[in-house]
Write a protein that holds these residues in place. Sequence first.
Motif, PDB file in Angstrom:
ATOM      1  N   LYS A 127     -44.609  51.048  15.796  1.00 13.19           N
ATOM      2  CA  LYS A 127     -44.842  50.211  15.053  1.00 13.19           C
ATOM      3  C   LYS A 127     -46.244  49.068  14.805  1.00 13.19           C
ATOM      4  O   LYS A 127     -47.185  49.029  13.964  1.00 13.19           O
ATOM      5  CB  LYS A 127     -43.391  49.079  14.603  1.00 13.19           C
ATOM      6  CG  LYS A 127     -43.651  48.067  15.941  1.00 13.19           C
ATOM      7  CD  LYS A 127     -42.390  47.526  15.754  1.00 13.19           C
ATOM      8  CE  LYS A 127     -41.955  46.199  15.890  1.00 13.19           C
ATOM      9  NZ  LYS A 127     -41.632  45.450  16.500  1.00 13.19           N
ATOM     10  N   ASN A 128     -46.158  49.031  16.269  1.00 13.43           N
ATOM     11  CA  ASN A 128     -48.148  48.155  15.888  1.00 13.43           C
ATOM     12  C   ASN A 128     -49.091  49.156  16.629  1.00 13.43           C
ATOM     13  O   ASN A 128     -50.304  48.818  16.864  1.00 13.43           O
ATOM     14  CB  ASN A 128     -48.078  46.814  17.038  1.00 13.43           C
ATOM     15  CG  ASN A 128     -46.778  46.290  16.856  1.00 13.43           C
ATOM     16  OD1 ASN A 128     -47.009  45.501  15.267  1.00 13.43           O
ATOM     17  ND2 ASN A 128     -46.011  45.887  17.692  1.00 13.43           N
ATOM     18  N   ALA A 129     -49.327  50.637  16.077  1.00 14.87           N
ATOM     19  CA  ALA A 129     -50.059  51.527  16.589  1.00 14.87           C
ATOM     20  C   ALA A 129     -51.289  51.409  16.451  1.00 14.87           C
ATOM     21  O   ALA A 129     -52.522  51.385  16.548  1.00 14.87           O
ATOM     22  CB  ALA A 129     -49.669  53.103  15.732  1.00 14.87           C
ATOM     23  N   ASP A 130     -51.731  50.439  15.036  1.00 12.52           N
ATOM     24  CA  ASP A 130     -52.790  50.480  14.155  1.00 12.52           C
ATOM     25  C   ASP A 130     -53.579  49.030  14.826  1.00 12.52           C
ATOM     26  O   ASP A 130     -54.397  48.550  14.675  1.00 12.52           O
ATOM     27  CB  ASP A 130     -52.826  49.159  12.873  1.00 12.52           C
ATOM     28  CG  ASP A 130     -51.835  48.414  12.805  1.00 12.52           C
ATOM     29  OD1 ASP A 130     -50.983  48.344  13.308  1.00 12.52           O
ATOM     30  OD2 ASP A 130     -52.054  47.394  11.588  1.00 12.52           O
ATOM     31  N   ARG A 131     -52.740  48.325  16.070  1.00 10.75           N
ATOM     32  CA  ARG A 131     -52.885  47.151  17.179  1.00 10.75           C
ATOM     33  C   ARG A 131     -53.003  47.215  18.591  1.00 10.75           C
ATOM     34  O   ARG A 131     -54.132  46.263  18.794  1.00 10.75           O
ATOM     35  CB  ARG A 131     -51.945  45.670  16.642  1.00 10.75           C
ATOM     36  CG  ARG A 131     -52.253  45.206  15.874  1.00 10.75           C
ATOM     37  CD  ARG A 131     -51.620  43.741  15.849  1.00 10.75           C
ATOM     38  NE  ARG A 131     -49.757  43.908  15.883  1.00 10.75           N
ATOM     39  CZ  ARG A 131     -49.235  43.057  16.209  1.00 10.75           C
ATOM     40  NH1 ARG A 131     -50.164  42.599  17.240  1.00 10.75           N
ATOM     41  NH2 ARG A 131     -48.689  43.012  16.148  1.00 10.75           N
ATOM     42  N   ILE A 132     -53.037  48.730  18.743  1.00 14.14           N
ATOM     43  CA  ILE A 132     -53.325  49.497  19.699  1.00 14.14           C
ATOM     44  C   ILE A 132     -54.926  50.228  20.236  1.00 14.14           C
ATOM     45  O   ILE A 132     -54.882  50.926  19.653  1.00 14.14           O
ATOM     46  CB  ILE A 132     -52.070  50.105  20.463  1.00 14.14           C
ATOM     47  CG1 ILE A 132     -50.462  49.335  20.119  1.00 14.14           C
ATOM     48  CG2 ILE A 132     -52.071  50.640  21.895  1.00 14.14           C
ATOM     49  CD1 ILE A 132     -49.306  49.963  20.146  1.00 14.14           C
ATOM     50  N   TYR A 133     -55.449  49.731  21.415  1.00 13.76           N
ATOM     51  CA  TYR A 133     -56.046  50.465  21.789  1.00 13.76           C
ATOM     52  C   TYR A 133     -56.895  50.515  22.781  1.00 13.76           C
ATOM     53  O   TYR A 133     -56.021  50.214  23.555  1.00 13.76           O
ATOM     54  CB  TYR A 133     -58.117  49.065  21.125  1.00 13.76           C
ATOM     55  CG  TYR A 133     -57.651  49.010  19.759  1.00 13.76           C
ATOM     56  CD1 TYR A 133     -58.763  49.767  19.398  1.00 13.76           C
ATOM     57  CD2 TYR A 133     -56.794  47.650  19.063  1.00 13.76           C
ATOM     58  CE1 TYR A 133     -58.873  49.452  17.550  1.00 13.76           C
ATOM     59  CE2 TYR A 133     -56.876  47.565  17.812  1.00 13.76           C
ATOM     60  CZ  TYR A 133     -57.710  48.731  17.012  1.00 13.76           C
ATOM     61  OH  TYR A 133     -58.089  48.141  15.519  1.00 13.76           O
ATOM     62  N   ARG A 134     -57.446  51.701  23.116  1.00 12.74           N
ATOM     63  CA  ARG A 134     -57.087  52.581  24.564  1.00 12.74           C
ATOM     64  C   ARG A 134     -58.795  51.691  24.823  1.00 12.74           C
ATOM     65  O   ARG A 134     -60.036  51.500  24.754  1.00 12.74           O
ATOM     66  CB  ARG A 134     -57.574  53.614  24.436  1.00 12.74           C
ATOM     67  CG  ARG A 134     -56.947  54.379  26.203  1.00 12.74           C
ATOM     68  CD  ARG A 134     -57.430  55.742  26.499  1.00 12.74           C
ATOM     69  NE  ARG A 134     -58.018  56.523  25.380  1.00 12.74           N
ATOM     70  CZ  ARG A 134     -58.614  57.895  25.364  1.00 12.74           C
ATOM     71  NH1 ARG A 134     -57.023  58.568  26.780  1.00 12.74           N
ATOM     72  NH2 ARG A 134     -58.898  58.276  24.834  1.00 12.74           N
TER      73      ARG A 134
END
Length: 892
Positions: A127-134
Amino acid sequence: MNKKPPPLASSFLALYCPESLIEGIEGDLQEQFEFDVKEIGERAARRKYVWNVIKFFRPAIILRNKFRNHLFQQHMLQNYFKIAFRSLWRAKAHSLINVLGLSLGIACCILISLFVRDELTFDRMHKNADRIYRVYAREDWGEKQQFFNTVTPFPMGPALKDNLPEVEHQVRVNNINAQVKVGESQFNETVVVAGQDFFDVFDFKTIVGDRQQALHGQSNVVISKRMADKYFGTADPLNKVIAIQLGENFEDFSVKAVAENTPSNSSIQFDVLISELNYPKLYNQNLLTSSWFNIIPETYVMLKQGTDPTAVERKFPSMFRTIIGEDNFKKSKYAPGLQPLTDIHLNTNYPVGIAPVSNPKYSYILAAIALLILFVACINFVTLSVGRSMQRAKEVGIRKVVGAMRVQLITQFIGEAIIVSLIAMVIGAGLAFANLPLFNDLAGKQLLFPLNGFMILIITSLLLVIGLISGSYPAFVLSSFKPIAILKGALQAGSSKQNVRKVLVGVQLVLSIFLISSTLLMRKQLTFLQNKNMGFNKEQLAEIQLNVPRGGTLATRVNAGFEKAERFKTELEKFPDILAVCASAHDFGNGAWTNVGYTDDKNVYRTFNLNIVDDEYLPTLKMELASGRNFSDANPSDKRHSVIVNEAFAKEYGWTDAIGKRIPGKNFQDHEVIGVIKDFNYASLYTKVQPLVIVEDPSIILSGIENINIDNSPIPKLMVRLKPGNMATATTQLKEVWNRVSGEEEFSFAFVDQAMAKQYRNDQNLGRIVSIAAILAILIGSLGLYALASLAMQNRTKEISIRKVLGATENSLLVLLSKEYVVLVVVCLILSVPATWYLMANWLSTFEYRVAIGFDVFLLAGSISLIMALGTICFQMLKTVWTSPMKNLKYE
């Protein structure tokens, strides 16, 4: 009310009448005027009454009119359907061809849309994919020392969380190979070690257990449903104990949650998951807290809501200048950055981390193939409809005479197209559902056929698009016929319609020849990959990963692995079905070999690959030496002082005679080159052979290097050559020795040729899909050619009969009738060559070793297309030629 005539009338009388007549005339006018006023008043009253009545009944009148219109429209709709079905039933063969062609095209579109959607939705289940970064990092130490990695140092995650208020969570993830013991059974598993906030960042669903607290205990473990079934069967796995070997001993872990099997479109995959609290058992403290240039885990951060990632990245330079020191920061030009989670799977511009990266070109190619097949099917529909236009001309003329408007005719013919599309849609969806397992095997996916909004959208869109594309041109052509010309018989099948049909059939042939040519070239390249001489014999060669307890330095574990390999060799030498055995730090097809870098005597930075082997390595793999000799146990100094290099290494260093040379570096242990091995492809054929050094003792090389990159674990593997023709017995003997030497450890092995073939799996799958697409395109195109030839022969029946009466032979008629199709195939072949050449040259350029594009492929593709075209229409031609002229000309 005014009782006098209008002033204008009085003025007129005064000007133009004698005074004696004025009084009489004014009296008459006055009477007439009063009568008219009374009449007007009565009429107005009547109108007002009628209007009030109409206003009262107006809703009922409107409702009645609407109902009448509805009945009329319903009747018209029913009429459209009746006419459509009657028309389709009268031309059963053509309707069947249209339905079959469209069904195949629709099935391809549905299956490939599922594939493309799976690729494009990778990692979007969170649900928070747009806020997750590698987190990634770039380093630039000077010439040939540029490093770009998506795996990071261990201190990276905590440093970002502690120094940047925008970071809400940080999670480090890395995989280890470990032995897992459940009761008396022992398994070799990939264990994922993850941060305690793992389930706060990623929304992997759990079936039982507390997902939030599962990783907050050092002895807790989360397993997937797959592992729960494997380890415990139908028993409740919660709080069950499994043992994992993290060091020399097994540690007990309690199952605190069971997760659903990770979706196939997730970059992060896990079956056994433990907490990062176990890192001190796996790595030394310096590596975990202060080593900024040793990279192992992937680091993910979740930014707070509304945070701009570029603003966060702008803070990195000052932050890392402070953390790693001004000197290190300037020397390395240390430059971390953030890559969106949803960008990982399809972005080939970033290095591969833990999860493999997919090339987006495969999605584009597959989508294009699906659209091409559907386009070919739509062309069939159009060509058949235009071809049948003469047969339906009288219908159009009569309907226009009795009052049908052009818009109604267009609606009728588009409606017929949509009906055909609807029937084809049902059949195509059934074909897609039935062939989904086969497609999953071809694409290497685990796709499902969901009845959700996406599938409904795809089906509805296909239905409307196909109906409009297939039906629009025939509808506008048929509806444009003039009724007078039709009913007088003046409408003829002109050259313009013949040219339209030829163009459409030509497009079909171009696409078919393109797919055939591409298939032939891809099969040629893949066959070349399978049969190319790799520089060693990969047939009947098995590889087995040895298990060595974690703990101690990497060199200690490597040496322990070679000691274990010696025990296996001693046991396996007793069996005649096992021809040779050796040990090697690296195998084939499972990742890159160890790469090292150093600065040589002339201050030039150099890199090469490294492998650690025993003295049986070259004979077991049947490698050839270009010069020098192999390692020998009879010469003990070989293990301490000898190295073997490949031809690429000698060429890189400019050595014409490498024997006796020393690798030019200041810190290497005393050594000499004793042999030069002929280049062999230890990596995939996408890249050329790189410089390689082979040693028995890694300390010779490790003492003099500055950088090391280990992608494939250097823990030794057994390489076993089996006797051909008796593989089952040899495999049984291998398992017996494994159980005797390794005890309860799980036994598994792979054949080298199969492992190497996996490197080209995507291209092999693409080749198979293109082959199937070519077959479908040929099939659909052949159906269209068959129907078109049938119509063409019907239009030329009298011509052929007259020619036969005048003395034409059957052979000459066959040549006459087939000549235009031969010319058409040749023209289409010429048109398809540039596009095929360009696209396939682009695909072949991804391989360092590849076949040449020759004209033989195009000639073969053209021959196949010509044979299919003539074979398809031959029956219709022969049927027409063999028909007696008397039958066709008896009414003339």
